[in-house]
Design a protein around this motif. Sequence first.
Motif, PDB file in Angstrom:
ATOM      1  N   ALA A 188       0.840  -1.205   0.000  1.00 42.75           N
ATOM      2  CA  ALA A 188       0.000   0.000   0.000  1.00 42.75           C
ATOM      3  C   ALA A 188       0.876   1.257   0.000  1.00 42.75           C
ATOM      4  O   ALA A 188       0.569   2.234  -0.706  1.00 42.75           O
ATOM      5  N   ARG A 214       2.258   1.649  -3.382  1.00 38.91           N
ATOM      6  CA  ARG A 214       1.204   2.117  -4.281  1.00 38.91           C
ATOM      7  C   ARG A 214       1.033   3.629  -4.123  1.00 38.91           C
ATOM      8  O   ARG A 214       0.884   4.352  -5.112  1.00 38.91           O
ATOM      9  N   ALA A 215       1.102   4.117  -2.887  1.00 41.79           N
ATOM     10  CA  ALA A 215       0.994   5.561  -2.653  1.00 41.79           C
ATOM     11  C   ALA A 215       2.148   6.318  -3.312  1.00 41.79           C
ATOM     12  O   ALA A 215       1.993   7.482  -3.686  1.00 41.79           O
ATOM     13  N   GLN A 216       3.286   5.660  -3.496  1.00 47.77           N
ATOM     14  CA  GLN A 216       4.445   6.252  -4.174  1.00 47.77           C
ATOM     15  C   GLN A 216       4.358   6.097  -5.699  1.00 47.77           C
ATOM     16  O   GLN A 216       5.240   6.545  -6.413  1.00 47.77           O
ATOM     17  N   GLY A 217       3.340   5.396  -6.174  1.00 51.77           N
ATOM     18  CA  GLY A 217       3.181   5.172  -7.605  1.00 51.77           C
ATOM     19  C   GLY A 217       3.992   4.014  -8.141  1.00 51.77           C
ATOM     20  O   GLY A 217       4.110   3.832  -9.346  1.00 51.77           O
ATOM     21  N   ALA A 256       0.663  -0.516  -9.115  1.00 56.26           N
ATOM     22  CA  ALA A 256      -0.501  -0.034  -9.873  1.00 56.26           C
ATOM     23  C   ALA A 256      -1.656   0.325  -8.943  1.00 56.26           C
ATOM     24  O   ALA A 256      -1.911  -0.370  -7.953  1.00 56.26           O
ATOM     25  N   ALA A 257      -2.327   1.402  -9.253  1.00 54.56           N
ATOM     26  CA  ALA A 257      -3.431   1.891  -8.432  1.00 54.56           C
ATOM     27  C   ALA A 257      -4.545   0.858  -8.307  1.00 54.56           C
ATOM     28  O   ALA A 257      -5.224   0.795  -7.283  1.00 54.56           O
ATOM     29  N   ASP A 258      -4.729   0.052  -9.335  1.00 56.83           N
ATOM     30  CA  ASP A 258      -5.821  -0.934  -9.306  1.00 56.83           C
ATOM     31  C   ASP A 258      -5.369  -2.318  -8.814  1.00 56.83           C
ATOM     32  O   ASP A 258      -6.134  -3.272  -8.858  1.00 56.83           O
TER      33      ASP A 258
END
Length: 194
Positions: free
Chosen positions: A140, A143-146, A149-151
């Motif tokens: 997570a 993901r917040a750092q990119g 993947a967001a999905d």
Amino acid sequence: MPTGVALRDPREQLFDAAERVLLRDGPSALTSRAVTTEAGCAKGVLHRHFADFDAFLAELVRDRIARLDGQAAALRAAVGTGTVADRLAGVLTELFGSVAVAIVGLVISRDELRARLRASTPTGIPLLTEATAMIADYLAAERAQGRIAADADLDALAPTLVGTAHLHFADRTAPPPEPAAVRRLVAALLGGAA
């Protein structure tokens, strides 16, 4: 066994002895006698510090779960550095390169132990459940750092990583998988998520 010998930290000495028995002989060989013999102390020492053997085992597992806190902190501090696959491969290798595989076998094989651990780990297999949460938190944060993947379905990905790694490390009599093999495994599971 000699009595009256002062132990530096009886609980930790007993936990360490239990780990050695687990790693050497497996969960079925873990008895109070085997632990105290391995620790070099009288059997009464164990019962002086724990209500019974299952209470001892529950505290052993909880102590080993608590050790994940250090690993989780290091993982959080590493967010945004290196590759996600390399970081996860290292974490999984460290996790299962320790006594964790034997602890999981112990928990699975003892109904009373599992029942006692339900207070702190109400679902799943203790130690694996907490490791899965640690990895989900890391994913997570990435993901917040990119970097994930967001999905990406982290609720599916984290247990898949832990479960698959556990299968590769589960044979306590075989050599552990090579780091490169663990890295390939993690990269394949991450797929397009990373």
